[in-house]
Design a protein around this motif. Structure first.
Motif, PDB file in Angstrom:
ATOM      1  N   ASP A  25       0.824  -1.214   0.000  1.00 35.66           N
ATOM      2  CA  ASP A  25       0.000   0.000   0.000  1.00 35.66           C
ATOM      3  C   ASP A  25       0.857   1.263   0.000  1.00 35.66           C
ATOM      4  O   ASP A  25       0.393   2.325  -0.403  1.00 35.66           O
ATOM      5  CB  ASP A  25      -0.916   0.011   1.227  1.00 35.66           C
ATOM      6  CG  ASP A  25      -1.845  -1.190   1.245  1.00 35.66           C
ATOM      7  OD1 ASP A  25      -2.403  -1.531   0.186  1.00 35.66           O
ATOM      8  OD2 ASP A  25      -1.993  -1.811   2.318  1.00 35.66           O
ATOM      9  N   ALA A  26       2.093   1.128   0.480  1.00 33.88           N
ATOM     10  CA  ALA A  26       2.986   2.282   0.568  1.00 33.88           C
ATOM     11  C   ALA A  26       4.417   1.831   0.346  1.00 33.88           C
ATOM     12  O   ALA A  26       4.771   0.679   0.596  1.00 33.88           O
ATOM     13  CB  ALA A  26       2.862   2.952   1.927  1.00 33.88           C
ATOM     14  N   ARG A  29       7.723   8.645   2.084  1.00 33.23           N
ATOM     15  CA  ARG A  29       6.665   7.666   1.832  1.00 33.23           C
ATOM     16  C   ARG A  29       5.926   8.032   0.554  1.00 33.23           C
ATOM     17  O   ARG A  29       5.654   9.202   0.289  1.00 33.23           O
ATOM     18  CB  ARG A  29       5.670   7.672   2.992  1.00 33.23           C
ATOM     19  CG  ARG A  29       4.459   6.802   2.768  1.00 33.23           C
ATOM     20  CD  ARG A  29       3.388   7.028   3.829  1.00 33.23           C
ATOM     21  NE  ARG A  29       2.195   6.298   3.485  1.00 33.23           N
ATOM     22  CZ  ARG A  29       1.639   5.360   4.248  1.00 33.23           C
ATOM     23  NH1 ARG A  29       2.157   5.089   5.428  1.00 33.23           N
ATOM     24  NH2 ARG A  29       0.565   4.734   3.846  1.00 33.23           N
ATOM     25  N   ASP A  73       2.376   6.711  -1.297  1.00 32.17           N
ATOM     26  CA  ASP A  73       1.203   5.835  -1.285  1.00 32.17           C
ATOM     27  C   ASP A  73       1.040   5.248  -2.677  1.00 32.17           C
ATOM     28  O   ASP A  73       1.069   5.976  -3.673  1.00 32.17           O
ATOM     29  CB  ASP A  73      -0.045   6.614  -0.861  1.00 32.17           C
ATOM     30  CG  ASP A  73       0.058   7.072   0.601  1.00 32.17           C
ATOM     31  OD1 ASP A  73       0.546   6.294   1.430  1.00 32.17           O
ATOM     32  OD2 ASP A  73      -0.330   8.215   0.878  1.00 32.17           O
TER      33      ASP A  73
END
Length: 179
Positions: A124-125, A170, A172
């Motif tokens: 997801d990330a 990060r 996404d």
């Protein structure tokens, strides 16, 4: 690895590599970084669950290819790599490096885009660390959708002994990275 004339990023071949190519990754790492990992360390890392790698290679002229095992493994003259892992729906760049002779030509961008696409179905990330003394890398990651989410103080040690903070970044992994 040869020092052929630079190829544009769109002529690069990206190849998935496994632990059997640890020596190619170790050689690229040694050219790209002040304090390289040893071949045994690279082999151990690449043997860990969830770890995968990509190598970017430039086309090799026929006369340069004779006896070049790295070229046979990667489809050309290796100029960059990314090692990453996916654990519990989170991906992480363990290392990304480009040979000095191939920098500023889009190699890291091609590697990162491919890594993001490969990770998207499984995570997801995507996370990574970027040295505060490397604005080009930070700009690349920001342009790919990463954002700063934390800081690791004195995370990197440079050849001169200086310690450098690292931004934790990060991205996404949404639909733009799915095939």
């Amino acid at each position: 690895m040869t020092a052929a004339a630079p190829a544009p990023a769109d002529r690069l071949t990206l190849s998935a590599v496994g632990v059997e190519s640890f020596h190619v990754i170790a050689a690229l790492y040694a050219e790209a970084f002040d304090e390289p990992w040893s071949e045994p360390s690279v082999r151990e890392l690449m043997s860990a669950p969830g770890v995968w790698g990509l190598v970017a290679a430039e086309p090799v002229k026929a006369e340069d290819a004779a006896g070049a095992s790295a070229a046979r493994e990667t489809g050309g003259d290796p100029v960059g790599f990314v090692l990453a892992r996916v654990v519990a729906r989170e991906a992480e760049v363990l290392a990304i490096g480009v040979r000095p002779c191939a920098r500023r030509r889009g190699v890291a961008r091609r590697l990162m885009r491919a890594a993001l696409r490969l990770a998207a179905p499984h995570a997801d990330a995507f996370f990574l660390e970027a040295g505060r003394d490397n604005p080009a890398a930070t700009a690349l990651y920001l342009s790919l959708g990463f954002r700063e989410v934390g800081l690791r103080r004195d995370y990197y040690r440079r050849a001169d002994g200086a310690r450098v903070d690292a931004a934790i970044m990060r991205c996404d992994l949404g639909s733009e990275y799915s095939d």
